[in-house]
Design a protein around this motif. Sequence first.
Motif, PDB file in Angstrom:
ATOM      1  N   LYS A  62      82.697 -52.574   5.399  1.00  0.00           N
ATOM      2  CA  LYS A  62      84.063 -51.950   5.076  1.00  0.00           C
ATOM      3  C   LYS A  62      84.098 -50.471   5.439  1.00  0.00           C
ATOM      4  N   GLY A  63      83.039 -49.936   5.677  1.00  0.00           N
ATOM      5  CA  GLY A  63      82.986 -48.576   5.840  1.00  0.00           C
ATOM      6  C   GLY A  63      83.089 -47.713   4.347  1.00  0.00           C
ATOM      7  N   VAL A  64      83.015 -48.520   3.344  1.00  0.00           N
ATOM      8  CA  VAL A  64      82.828 -47.756   2.015  1.00  0.00           C
ATOM      9  C   VAL A  64      81.438 -47.001   1.849  1.00  0.00           C
ATOM     10  N   VAL A  65      80.395 -47.348   2.186  1.00  0.00           N
ATOM     11  CA  VAL A  65      79.206 -46.690   2.274  1.00  0.00           C
ATOM     12  C   VAL A  65      78.523 -46.739   3.654  1.00  0.00           C
ATOM     13  N   ARG A  66      77.634 -45.673   4.005  1.00  0.00           N
ATOM     14  CA  ARG A  66      76.973 -45.818   5.319  1.00  0.00           C
ATOM     15  C   ARG A  66      75.818 -46.750   5.327  1.00  0.00           C
ATOM     16  N   GLU A  67      75.695 -47.460   6.331  1.00  0.00           N
ATOM     17  CA  GLU A  67      74.520 -48.544   6.422  1.00  0.00           C
ATOM     18  C   GLU A  67      73.288 -47.905   6.446  1.00  0.00           C
ATOM     19  N   GLU A  68      73.124 -46.717   6.810  1.00  0.00           N
ATOM     20  CA  GLU A  68      72.013 -45.851   6.724  1.00  0.00           C
ATOM     21  C   GLU A  68      71.531 -45.658   5.483  1.00  0.00           C
ATOM     22  N   LYS A  69      72.582 -45.482   4.502  1.00  0.00           N
ATOM     23  CA  LYS A  69      72.125 -45.372   2.983  1.00  0.00           C
ATOM     24  C   LYS A  69      71.563 -46.397   2.455  1.00  0.00           C
ATOM     25  N   VAL A  70      72.033 -47.568   2.730  1.00  0.00           N
ATOM     26  CA  VAL A  70      71.685 -48.824   2.240  1.00  0.00           C
ATOM     27  C   VAL A  70      70.274 -49.334   2.660  1.00  0.00           C
ATOM     28  N   ASP A  71      69.941 -48.725   3.859  1.00  0.00           N
ATOM     29  CA  ASP A  71      68.480 -48.944   4.492  1.00  0.00           C
ATOM     30  C   ASP A  71      67.588 -48.086   3.886  1.00  0.00           C
ATOM     31  N   SER A  72      68.009 -46.896   3.370  1.00  0.00           N
ATOM     32  CA  SER A  72      67.154 -46.216   2.642  1.00  0.00           C
ATOM     33  C   SER A  72      66.794 -46.218   1.004  1.00  0.00           C
ATOM     34  N   PHE A  73      67.895 -47.339   0.389  1.00  0.00           N
ATOM     35  CA  PHE A  73      67.802 -47.478  -1.015  1.00  0.00           C
ATOM     36  C   PHE A  73      67.055 -48.641  -1.176  1.00  0.00           C
ATOM     37  N   ASN A  74      66.019 -48.623  -2.157  1.00  0.00           N
ATOM     38  CA  ASN A  74      65.394 -49.408  -2.543  1.00  0.00           C
ATOM     39  C   ASN A  74      65.045 -49.714  -4.264  1.00  0.00           C
ATOM     40  N   ILE A  75      65.286 -50.759  -4.615  1.00  0.00           N
ATOM     41  CA  ILE A  75      64.962 -50.967  -6.352  1.00  0.00           C
ATOM     42  C   ILE A  75      63.419 -51.155  -6.328  1.00  0.00           C
ATOM     43  N   PRO A  76      62.783 -49.787  -7.296  1.00  0.00           N
ATOM     44  CA  PRO A  76      61.218 -49.970  -7.492  1.00  0.00           C
ATOM     45  C   PRO A  76      60.946 -50.658  -8.462  1.00  0.00           C
ATOM     46  N   ILE A  77      61.048 -52.017  -8.492  1.00  0.00           N
ATOM     47  CA  ILE A  77      60.835 -53.063  -9.516  1.00  0.00           C
ATOM     48  C   ILE A  77      59.956 -54.068  -8.811  1.00  0.00           C
ATOM     49  N   TYR A  78      58.944 -54.471  -9.480  1.00  0.00           N
ATOM     50  CA  TYR A  78      57.937 -55.562  -9.103  1.00  0.00           C
ATOM     51  C   TYR A  78      57.579 -56.507  -9.917  1.00  0.00           C
TER      52      TYR A  78
END
Length: 355
Positions: free
Chosen positions: A240-256
């Motif tokens: 929808k253009g609310v956030v940049r897809e590149e930002k999503v690509d670089s975002f990860n939750i550090p939980i295992y």
Amino acid sequence: MAAEKTSKLSEAYPMKAGDGPNSYAKNSAYQKGVVGAAKELLNRAIRDLSVLQHLSHCRLGPNTFLSVENILEAVEFKYQGQGFNSQILEFQVFFNDHTPNDFNMLFKSLPQSRQYYAAGVPGSFCGRIFANASIHLVHSSYALHWLSRVPKEIVDIDSPAWNKGRIDYSNSTEEVVRAYEAQYAEDMECFLHARAQEIVYGGLMVLIIPGRPNGTPHSLTLLNAVHQLLGSCLMDLARKGVVREEKVDSFNIPIYNTSPQELEAAVEKNGCFSTEKMENLPRISALDIDNVTRRAQLIAYHIRATTEGLIKQEFGDEILDELFGLYSKKLEQQPSIFESGKAINFLLVLKRNAN
């Protein structure tokens, strides 16, 4: 030299602070249920401990005081059972968490009638935070599934483990899964090594850990499934253009989500502790609600309380209401996620070896 040994480089992932409607304090009923379920097992473990005066508790939050009360009650009961006067006991409790977490809320909430001396100790538990052989019991609840950092390969666009379009590892490539597994193994070795130096010989470490049953694929783990759904919401906002897809690509939750088998291997590799008890806790019903809409809202509040700080840091706070409103709707539309996702909470009791 001492300062050099105090901590391992680690990222901080603070829970939502304060006592507002989206705070961790208001959205941690599930964790409270886990602490309650572990009480009797904790009591039995402490009966075998000869001395307990200095207690460390890792992870702040509204259930912290309940954990401390359970431990001290068990110690007093033990001393009374041996014919000693428990009133002569004095307890020093250290509350540990990362520096960005809400210590102010902790100190404001300290019970007025507490029977112990309290102190806050900031810093990552992946490294040293206490003096040598100074702690008799370490208690950590719902903290050890957090990694010290996102594996560096995950955010490297040139790496085979680049996790494009996803925010967790559960339904990703083998390279991504192995990167998470390796980071968890490294963090656990650092954690066990640091605690081995801080805990007296014969002292205990009591760990309450969310995870997955042995042999369960990561993709079928409940917590991974709800994080995967949150990732799909972020991708919807990117389209929808609310956030940049590149930002999503670089975002990860550090939980295992570890398994009992993996933890046993980590303890054996470290060699400084013996496993006194490892047991699955009873199923917690705090989020088992027949009303699908209400259950979806509660899960959304819970996940927001634990991940808002991460999301805000990466995307800003403008998207939070829209993101979690969308997330709640998706949870409502996919109720089967709660029946198909597998999860356990287990109690691990370790005793510091004498050699």
